[in-house]
Every structure is written in structure tokens, then in C-alpha cells.
Design a protein around this motif. Structure first.
Motif, PDB file in Angstrom:
ATOM      1  N   VAL A 114      96.160  96.193 -27.828  1.00  0.00           N
ATOM      2  CA  VAL A 114      95.288  96.320 -28.997  1.00  0.00           C
ATOM      3  C   VAL A 114      94.778  97.748 -29.128  1.00  0.00           C
ATOM      4  CG1 VAL A 114      93.047  95.649 -29.956  1.00  0.00           C
ATOM      5  CG2 VAL A 114      94.595  93.893 -29.056  1.00  0.00           C
ATOM      6  N   GLN A 115      94.304  98.307 -28.013  1.00  0.00           N
ATOM      7  CA  GLN A 115      93.715  99.641 -28.059  1.00  0.00           C
ATOM      8  C   GLN A 115      94.754 100.733 -28.302  1.00  0.00           C
ATOM      9  OE1 GLN A 115      90.304 100.068 -24.971  1.00  0.00           O
ATOM     10  NE2 GLN A 115      91.627  98.450 -24.155  1.00  0.00           N
ATOM     11  N   ILE A 116      95.923 100.604 -27.681  1.00  0.00           N
ATOM     12  CA  ILE A 116      96.974 101.600 -27.880  1.00  0.00           C
ATOM     13  C   ILE A 116      97.461 101.577 -29.322  1.00  0.00           C
ATOM     14  CG2 ILE A 116      99.345 102.212 -27.249  1.00  0.00           C
ATOM     15  CD1 ILE A 116      98.660 101.223 -24.393  1.00  0.00           C
ATOM     16  N   ALA A 117      97.638 100.376 -29.877  1.00  0.00           N
ATOM     17  CA  ALA A 117      98.087 100.265 -31.262  1.00  0.00           C
ATOM     18  C   ALA A 117      97.071 100.881 -32.214  1.00  0.00           C
ATOM     19  CB  ALA A 117      98.341  98.805 -31.612  1.00  0.00           C
ATOM     20  N   LYS A 118      95.779 100.678 -31.950  1.00  0.00           N
ATOM     21  CA  LYS A 118      94.752 101.304 -32.779  1.00  0.00           C
ATOM     22  C   LYS A 118      94.821 102.819 -32.663  1.00  0.00           C
ATOM     23  CE  LYS A 118      92.136 100.099 -35.070  1.00  0.00           C
ATOM     24  NZ  LYS A 118      92.264  99.982 -36.551  1.00  0.00           N
ATOM     25  N   ALA A 119      95.078 103.322 -31.453  1.00  0.00           N
ATOM     26  CA  ALA A 119      95.207 104.764 -31.256  1.00  0.00           C
ATOM     27  C   ALA A 119      96.403 105.318 -32.026  1.00  0.00           C
ATOM     28  CB  ALA A 119      95.343 105.086 -29.775  1.00  0.00           C
ATOM     29  N   TYR A 120      97.416 104.468 -32.259  1.00  0.00           N
ATOM     30  CA  TYR A 120      98.599 104.870 -33.012  1.00  0.00           C
ATOM     31  C   TYR A 120      98.406 104.688 -34.520  1.00  0.00           C
ATOM     32  CZ  TYR A 120     101.716 105.606 -29.005  1.00  0.00           C
ATOM     33  OH  TYR A 120     102.322 106.100 -27.872  1.00  0.00           O
ATOM     34  N   GLY A 121      97.247 104.174 -34.935  1.00  0.00           N
ATOM     35  CA  GLY A 121      96.933 104.063 -36.348  1.00  0.00           C
ATOM     36  C   GLY A 121      97.307 102.772 -37.021  1.00  0.00           C
ATOM     37  N   ALA A 122      97.611 101.730 -36.246  1.00  0.00           N
ATOM     38  CA  ALA A 122      98.007 100.454 -36.833  1.00  0.00           C
ATOM     39  C   ALA A 122      96.794  99.625 -37.240  1.00  0.00           C
ATOM     40  CB  ALA A 122      98.858  99.666 -35.837  1.00  0.00           C
ATOM     41  N   GLU A 123      97.019  98.678 -38.158  1.00  0.00           N
ATOM     42  CA  GLU A 123      96.031  97.655 -38.480  1.00  0.00           C
ATOM     43  C   GLU A 123      96.324  96.467 -37.569  1.00  0.00           C
ATOM     44  OE1 GLU A 123      95.012  94.493 -42.034  1.00  0.00           O
ATOM     45  OE2 GLU A 123      95.806  96.460 -42.598  1.00  0.00           O
ATOM     46  N   VAL A 124      95.408  96.186 -36.656  1.00  0.00           N
ATOM     47  CA  VAL A 124      95.684  95.250 -35.567  1.00  0.00           C
ATOM     48  C   VAL A 124      94.936  93.935 -35.752  1.00  0.00           C
ATOM     49  CG1 VAL A 124      95.577  94.869 -33.068  1.00  0.00           C
ATOM     50  CG2 VAL A 124      96.063  97.159 -33.973  1.00  0.00           C
ATOM     51  N   THR A 125      95.688  92.837 -35.602  1.00  0.00           N
ATOM     52  CA  THR A 125      95.098  91.503 -35.556  1.00  0.00           C
ATOM     53  C   THR A 125      95.359  90.928 -34.166  1.00  0.00           C
ATOM     54  OG1 THR A 125      95.453  91.095 -37.912  1.00  0.00           O
ATOM     55  CG2 THR A 125      95.137  89.168 -36.502  1.00  0.00           C
ATOM     56  N   GLY A 126      94.317  90.495 -33.500  1.00  0.00           N
ATOM     57  CA  GLY A 126      94.454  89.911 -32.171  1.00  0.00           C
ATOM     58  C   GLY A 126      94.327  88.409 -32.213  1.00  0.00           C
ATOM     59  N   VAL A 127      95.098  87.734 -31.357  1.00  0.00           N
ATOM     60  CA  VAL A 127      95.048  86.282 -31.257  1.00  0.00           C
ATOM     61  C   VAL A 127      94.515  85.899 -29.885  1.00  0.00           C
ATOM     62  CG1 VAL A 127      96.370  84.129 -31.367  1.00  0.00           C
ATOM     63  CG2 VAL A 127      97.016  86.073 -32.812  1.00  0.00           C
ATOM     64  N   CYS A 128      93.507  85.030 -29.847  1.00  0.00           N
ATOM     65  CA  CYS A 128      92.903  84.630 -28.579  1.00  0.00           C
ATOM     66  C   CYS A 128      92.158  83.315 -28.782  1.00  0.00           C
ATOM     67  CB  CYS A 128      91.952  85.703 -28.073  1.00  0.00           C
ATOM     68  SG  CYS A 128      90.574  86.038 -29.194  1.00  0.00           S
ATOM     69  N   SER A 129      91.518  82.819 -27.724  1.00  0.00           N
ATOM     70  CA  SER A 129      90.734  81.598 -27.821  1.00  0.00           C
ATOM     71  C   SER A 129      89.323  81.912 -28.296  1.00  0.00           C
ATOM     72  CB  SER A 129      90.684  80.890 -26.466  1.00  0.00           C
ATOM     73  OG  SER A 129      90.051  81.723 -25.505  1.00  0.00           O
ATOM     74  N   THR A 130      88.566  80.867 -28.600  1.00  0.00           N
ATOM     75  CA  THR A 130      87.232  81.029 -29.179  1.00  0.00           C
ATOM     76  C   THR A 130      86.319  81.892 -28.325  1.00  0.00           C
ATOM     77  OG1 THR A 130      87.457  78.808 -30.127  1.00  0.00           O
ATOM     78  CG2 THR A 130      85.249  79.766 -30.090  1.00  0.00           C
ATOM     79  N   SER A 131      86.322  81.661 -27.021  1.00  0.00           N
ATOM     80  CA  SER A 131      85.388  82.361 -26.137  1.00  0.00           C
ATOM     81  C   SER A 131      85.687  83.842 -25.987  1.00  0.00           C
ATOM     82  CB  SER A 131      85.392  81.698 -24.750  1.00  0.00           C
ATOM     83  OG  SER A 131      86.672  81.817 -24.150  1.00  0.00           O
ATOM     84  N   LYS A 132      86.866  84.269 -26.460  1.00  0.00           N
ATOM     85  CA  LYS A 132      87.267  85.658 -26.258  1.00  0.00           C
ATOM     86  C   LYS A 132      87.337  86.471 -27.550  1.00  0.00           C
ATOM     87  CE  LYS A 132      89.858  84.115 -22.224  1.00  0.00           C
ATOM     88  NZ  LYS A 132      91.181  83.877 -21.598  1.00  0.00           N
ATOM     89  N   VAL A 133      86.914  85.860 -28.659  1.00  0.00           N
ATOM     90  CA  VAL A 133      86.965  86.535 -29.954  1.00  0.00           C
ATOM     91  C   VAL A 133      86.133  87.817 -29.949  1.00  0.00           C
ATOM     92  CG1 VAL A 133      86.232  86.354 -32.365  1.00  0.00           C
ATOM     93  CG2 VAL A 133      87.518  84.489 -31.310  1.00  0.00           C
ATOM     94  N   ASP A 134      84.924  87.754 -29.432  1.00  0.00           N
ATOM     95  CA  ASP A 134      84.055  88.932 -29.427  1.00  0.00           C
ATOM     96  C   ASP A 134      84.650  90.061 -28.591  1.00  0.00           C
ATOM     97  OD1 ASP A 134      82.262  87.702 -31.092  1.00  0.00           O
ATOM     98  OD2 ASP A 134      80.910  87.066 -29.491  1.00  0.00           O
TER      99      ASP A 134
END
Length: 322
Positions: A164-184
Motif C-alpha cells: 500500500v505504502q510503496i504504491a502510494k509513493a509511486y503515485g497510484a490511487e490505492v484501495t486496500g482490502v481487509c477485515s473490519t478490525s483492520k480498516v483503520d
């Protein structure tokens, strides 16, 4: 010295804390006093000897050739072997080795780089193996570019948090998939959007992505392809729960299908490369990425650390302190 050792393949009950001889730095190696070591899924594969194909790849068919475990490492150089000019005693470094769950290890000098001053040993130790996979998935296999839409499935795990962080550093629009407790957590890493997989489907056709990184997932290829743009790229990272023999059933199906569809479907095995470790170091030093550490265990509790990882509860990385 003290080290976690095993004499056979198996579950965590084959591990024990033992006394073994302190290694000596050979040519091109350094003797490293281990301060911290990372725990990743590869440790469990080496522990159990699965998928079985890896035993034929040089790790030992009936029993492990190397009784030690642990790849990710951070520590201080104690001595240098012949031919080593890039490091000297006292240097604080991180990288990879073979047997990090120990007080000392002989590590190849070309698999280590200096630790940035703005991170501690624990934060540095968990970067290399997961960082290699994340960096190579984003940069080489996903070929992520600025402005592209990227979906990271497994965004809260060891590889996912870095991806997630590397893709943001490369300028991408990032969507992450995870469980409820890890959204934040995923949102705190810079993800533009977060999908709670317990509440939303990713293959419903409402959103499409240029690149999908599926990290240790098990979703059908048809579902993943429905979430891709017409010429999008799917990169399968890791192979958890994919059979004891090859461990890559879904990856093989993706590679076989790819030539016959407009999507690019594939997988890869990450490589330990010094230039990539240098890039990860630079990203750490600049603050573009940070290590997410869920829990720290002492050397005596390596079995508990591995069990915790396999239970799927970890948010980010697990670290061993020595």
C-alpha cells in the motif's frame, strides 16, 4: 550461543532453544550480532517443509539441511570476513541471512545494508522479505504508474502494508482490502479507499482496477477478473493454502489462462537483490514507508510467534527480539 533449532520438518513443537557453536564469518560474510529478526510466512514453509517441491529445491528432502530458521535480520557487525570492504565492526545493518533466530549469524555482506537512523532495529528487521515481495509486485510485475487504480487484497498483512505504502509513493490511487478490525490501520497507511471484505464484494463490477495484487488470497480468478479493467493486470503474491505438493495451483491456472485473455494474469517468486534493499532503505529513511509491528516476542517464544502468525490475527509484522 543460543539459537532456535530443529532436527526435522514439522509444526512448532519440533522447535527448541539450543546451544550451538557461534559461527565464523567466511569470505564475503560478516559475523552479525542479532538484535531483532522478522517472522514471515516463509519461516512456516521452511519449518514444515511444505509445499514439498521446496525440499527438492535444496532445502533437504527427508530432513532440513539447515537446522536454523529466520531470514529477516537486523543487528550489529561484530567481525568481517575476507574480501568484505563495505562493512566494518560496529555498523548497524539489516537485510537477510539464513538462521536469524539466534544470537549470532554469519551473513553475506551483499545481503545487508546500513540501518537508517530514523528506525530502530525492530522496525528494520521486518522489512526485507516482505518488502522485497511488495516492491517487486508493485514495480516490476504490476508495473504500477502514477494515476493508476490499484487494489491490494490482504492490505493489512506483512506484504500488504508495504505494498500500500510503496504504491502510494509511486503515485497510484490505492484501495486496500481487509477485515473490519483492520480498516483503520489500512487507512492510516495512506490508502485512498478501504474495502471491508466481510461487508463488500470486490467482484461485483461496480469498481474496476488497472492492477490487482492478491496477497496470499484464495478468491477465484473469475471474481478477480471481474474487478479488472479490460486490459488490467493481476499479480498473485504468495501461495498460502494451495496444496502441499506445489503450492501454486491458482498461480498455474492464471499463467495458463493469461495468453488467451486480454488481462495479464501471473505470479512471481521475489528475489533478494541488494539494489532493491537499497531502495527499501531509502523509502524507510525518507518516511515514505514505515513498518507496522503487531507484536514482539523474545527468542524463547519463536514457536508462539509462528503460531500467532499462522492464526491470521497479525496486523502487519511480527518481530523477534534477541
Amino acid at each position: 550461543m543460543k539459537a532456535i533449532v530443529r532436527d526435522a520438518y514439522g509444526e512448532v513443537d519440533v522447535l527448541r532453544l539450543g546451544e550451538i557453536a557461534t559461527p565464523v564469518a567466511g569470505e564475503g560474510e560478516v559475523l552479525l550480532r542479532v538484535v531483532a529478526a522478522g517472522v514471515d510466512q516463509g519461516v512456516w514453509h521452511l519449518l514444515t517443509g511444505t509445499p514439498y517441491a521446496m525440499r527438492l529445491a535444496g532445502f533437504g528432502v527427508r530432513a532440513p539441511k539447515n537446522p536454523l530458521l529466520g531470514w529477516d535480520v537486523a543487528g550489529r557487525v561484530e567481525a568481517v570476513g575476507a574480501g568484505v570492504t563495505t562493512l566494518r565492526p560496529g555498523d548497524e545493518v539489516f537485510g537477510t541471512c539464513r538462521g536469524a533466530f539466534a544470537e549470532y549469524v554469519a551473513a553475506r555482506a551483499d545481503r545487508l545494508v546500513s540501518k537508517p537512523d530514523n528506525v530502530n532495529f525492530e522496525q528494520a528487521a521486518v522489512v526485507p522479505i516482505s518488502g522485497y515481495a511488495a516492491l517487486q509486485a508493485v514495480r516490476e510485475h504490476g508495473r504500477v504508474r502514477a494515476g493508476q487504480r490499484l487494489l491490494v487484497i490482504g492490505a493489512s498483512g506483512g506484504v500488504g502494508t508495504f505494498a500500500v505504502q510503496i504504491a502510494k509513493a509511486y503515485g497510484a490511487e490505492v484501495t486496500g482490502v481487509c477485515s473490519t478490525s483492520k480498516v483503520d490501520l489500512v487507512r492510516s497507511l495512506g490508502a485512498d479507499h478501504v474495502i471491508d471484505y466481510t461487508r463488500e464484494e470486490i467482484g461485483d463490477g461496480r469498481n474496476r482496477y488497472d492492477v490487482i495484487l492478491d496477497i496470499a488470497g484464495n478468491r477465484p480468478l473469475s471474481e478477480l477478473r471481474r474487478a479488472l479493467t479490460p486490459r488490467g493486470t493481476l499479480v498473485i503474491v504468495g501461495g498460502e493454502d494451495s496444496g502441499k505438493w506445489l503450492g501454486v495451483r491458482r498461480q498455474l491456472r492464471a499463467s495458463a489462462l493469461s495468453p488467451f485473455v486480454r488481462h495479464k494474469l501471473g505470479t512471481f517468486i521475489s528475489k533478494e537483490r541488494r539494489q532493491d534493499l537499497e531502495e527499501l532503505r531509502a523509502l524507510l529513511e525518507s518516511g515514505a514507508i514505515r513498518s507496522v509491528i503487531d507484536k514482539t516476542f523474545p527468542l524463547t517464544e519463536v514457536p508462539e510467534a509462528i503460531s500467532y502468525l499462522r492464526a491470521g490475527r497479525a496486523r502487519g509484522k511480527i518481530v523477534i527480539t534477541v
